[in-house]
Enzyme design. Sequence first.
Site, PDB file in Angstrom:
ATOM      1  CB  ALA A 167      31.774  94.547 101.945  1.00  0.00           C
ATOM      2  N   GLY A 185      26.602  95.448 102.901  1.00  0.00           N
ATOM      3  CA  GLY A 185      27.068  95.760 104.025  1.00  0.00           C
ATOM      4  C   GLY A 185      26.690  97.214 104.693  1.00  0.00           C
ATOM      5  CD  GLU A 219      24.997  92.217 100.000  1.00  0.00           C
ATOM      6  OE1 GLU A 219      23.948  92.418  99.532  1.00  0.00           O
ATOM      7  OE2 GLU A 219      25.334  92.671 101.116  1.00  0.00           O
TER       8      GLU A 219
HETATM    9  N1  CAA Z   1      33.370  98.907  97.447  1.00  0.00           N
HETATM   10  C1  CAA Z   1      34.351  99.495  96.859  1.00  0.00           C
HETATM   11  N2  CAA Z   1      34.229 100.706  96.108  1.00  0.00           N
HETATM   12  C2  CAA Z   1      32.996 101.214  96.015  1.00  0.00           C
HETATM   13  C3  CAA Z   1      31.984 100.523  96.304  1.00  0.00           C
HETATM   14  C4  CAA Z   1      32.090  99.290  96.929  1.00  0.00           C
HETATM   15  N3  CAA Z   1      31.119  98.625  97.736  1.00  0.00           N
HETATM   16  N4  CAA Z   1      30.890 101.235  96.194  1.00  0.00           N
HETATM   17  C5  CAA Z   1      31.466 102.222  95.616  1.00  0.00           C
HETATM   18  N5  CAA Z   1      32.618 102.279  95.393  1.00  0.00           N
HETATM   19  C6  CAA Z   1      33.496 103.232  94.686  1.00  0.00           C
HETATM   20  C7  CAA Z   1      33.644 103.195  93.401  1.00  0.00           C
HETATM   21  O1  CAA Z   1      34.336 102.013  92.901  1.00  0.00           O
HETATM   22  C8  CAA Z   1      34.049 104.502  92.846  1.00  0.00           C
HETATM   23  O2  CAA Z   1      35.266 104.351  92.845  1.00  0.00           O
HETATM   24  P1  CAA Z   1      36.291 105.013  91.688  1.00  0.00           P
HETATM   25  O3  CAA Z   1      35.958 106.384  91.520  1.00  0.00           O
HETATM   26  O4  CAA Z   1      37.787 104.524  92.248  1.00  0.00           O
HETATM   27  O5  CAA Z   1      35.953 104.075  90.636  1.00  0.00           O
HETATM   28  C9  CAA Z   1      33.329 105.290  93.803  1.00  0.00           C
HETATM   29  O6  CAA Z   1      33.145 104.407  94.929  1.00  0.00           O
HETATM   30  C10 CAA Z   1      32.130 106.052  93.373  1.00  0.00           C
HETATM   31  O7  CAA Z   1      31.318 105.143  92.846  1.00  0.00           O
HETATM   32  P2  CAA Z   1      30.646 104.909  91.530  1.00  0.00           P
HETATM   33  O8  CAA Z   1      31.188 105.710  90.674  1.00  0.00           O
HETATM   34  O9  CAA Z   1      29.966 103.661  91.043  1.00  0.00           O
HETATM   35  O10 CAA Z   1      29.194 106.129  91.958  1.00  0.00           O
HETATM   36  P3  CAA Z   1      27.635 105.868  91.482  1.00  0.00           P
HETATM   37  O11 CAA Z   1      27.223 107.110  91.800  1.00  0.00           O
HETATM   38  O12 CAA Z   1      27.742 105.798  89.687  1.00  0.00           O
HETATM   39  O13 CAA Z   1      27.186 104.369  91.653  1.00  0.00           O
HETATM   40  C11 CAA Z   1      26.614 102.782  93.496  1.00  0.00           C
HETATM   41  C12 CAA Z   1      26.769 104.446  93.146  1.00  0.00           C
HETATM   42  C13 CAA Z   1      25.119 102.616  92.692  1.00  0.00           C
HETATM   43  C14 CAA Z   1      26.326 102.941  95.023  1.00  0.00           C
HETATM   44  C15 CAA Z   1      27.626 102.231  92.934  1.00  0.00           C
HETATM   45  O14 CAA Z   1      28.762 102.535  93.397  1.00  0.00           O
HETATM   46  C16 CAA Z   1      27.748 100.687  93.521  1.00  0.00           C
HETATM   47  O15 CAA Z   1      26.831  99.662  92.872  1.00  0.00           O
HETATM   48  N6  CAA Z   1      28.419 100.144  94.457  1.00  0.00           N
HETATM   49  C17 CAA Z   1      28.526  98.938  95.012  1.00  0.00           C
HETATM   50  C18 CAA Z   1      27.131  98.653  95.909  1.00  0.00           C
HETATM   51  C19 CAA Z   1      27.341  97.032  96.157  1.00  0.00           C
HETATM   52  O16 CAA Z   1      27.256  96.009  95.394  1.00  0.00           O
HETATM   53  N7  CAA Z   1      27.369  96.655  97.756  1.00  0.00           N
HETATM   54  C20 CAA Z   1      27.342  95.579  98.115  1.00  0.00           C
HETATM   55  C21 CAA Z   1      28.860  95.241  98.303  1.00  0.00           C
HETATM   56  S1  CAA Z   1      29.059  93.405  98.831  1.00  0.00           S
HETATM   57  C22 CAA Z   1      28.836  93.630 100.611  1.00  0.00           C
HETATM   58  O17 CAA Z   1      28.398  94.356 101.202  1.00  0.00           O
HETATM   59  C23 CAA Z   1      28.933  92.003 101.095  1.00  0.00           C
HETATM   60  C24 CAA Z   1      28.282  91.937 102.622  1.00  0.00           C
HETATM   61  O18 CAA Z   1      27.269  91.669 102.733  1.00  0.00           O
HETATM   62  C25 CAA Z   1      29.042  92.314 103.779  1.00  0.00           C
END
Ligand code: CAA
Length: 259
Positions: free
Chosen positions: A67, A110, A133
């Site tokens: 998400a 998500g 999460e």
């Molecule tokens: N939401 C919003 N933006 C996100 C995102 C997310 N879930 N995941 C990645 N992005 C964005 C980053 O913020 C970044 O944007 P900027 O360039 O503007 O800073 C861009 O995508 C690239 O991401 P990274 O620079 O972090 O890329 P990376 O290769 O270094 O890392 C990753 C990749 C490990 C997937 C890392 O992006 C990450 O940990 N993302 C979040 C994963 C996460 O926590 N997901 C769960 C979300 S909560 C949820 O899903 C609730 C539910 O159950 C419904």
Amino acid sequence: LEKFEHILTSSPAPGVALITLNRPKALNALCSPLIVELNKALKVAEEDDAVGAVVVTGSEKAFAAGADIKEMKDKTYDEVFRTNFIESWHRLYTFRKPTIAAISGFALGGGCEIAMMCDLLLASPSAKFGQPEINLGVIPGAGGTQRLTRLVGRSRAMELILTGKTFNAEQAEQWGVVSRVVREGSVVDEAVKVGEEIASKGRLATMAAKEAVNAAYELPLSEGLRLERKLFHSLFATADQKEGMSAFVEKRKPKFAHL
Ligand code: CAA
């Protein structure tokens, strides 16, 4: 075909609709407008008699990284409760034709949950799954605690969900989360191939099969068996049953009625 901002839609093979999550800069983070578009595309596919199966995919780098955290960050309890935040994601699960997730790269939070809502999952060796999460101070909200637990078992699900650590394609296959890991770079083609094969079968039979198998996760065994038998009986009212069985007896290929 309707123009969308956050997804792409196409028909890569007869009977197959391909929905590609397309927010590359955000690793396909699932913002609300994306879900609205996904649901619109699903409605079109459900109403289109030419569509027999839907493939959902992302990019090489990310199926979806979850998400949209930037969108969620400032949400209040009032707002998420009032709008029933995440409830609309459920549309994918209630979609009545078979769905196939083609997963490369990150399928986190998500993203993992959207993949698990699909009926059948194929992964490329690069796929990385997880429910991180807990690291954000919350828990999975789109079915992760329920679907992952049913797929991998309680202890493993607890470890994954309580630590937020990821698992790879090989583990996903071993644990039964995905049906197969395919050659790097081929996951969409493979998923489309499976979709095409499913779409070539009797449409009502594939829809009934999907409903019956998913009922195995919803109902007690006796009710699931009852539903299966009802659906089985109902298929004797279809032209496809007459055609399928006649074709077998006449030693020829069936020609199922696709409207
Ligand atoms: N939401 C919003 N933006 C996100 C995102 C997310 N879930 N995941 C990645 N992005 C964005 C980053 O913020 C970044 O944007 P900027 O360039 O503007 O800073 C861009 O995508 C690239 O991401 P990274 O620079 O972090 O890329 P990376 O290769 O270094 O890392 C990753 C990749 C490990 C997937 C890392 O992006 C990450 O940990 N993302 C979040 C994963 C996460 O926590 N997901 C769960 C979300 S909560 C949820 O899903 C609730 C539910 O159950 C419904």
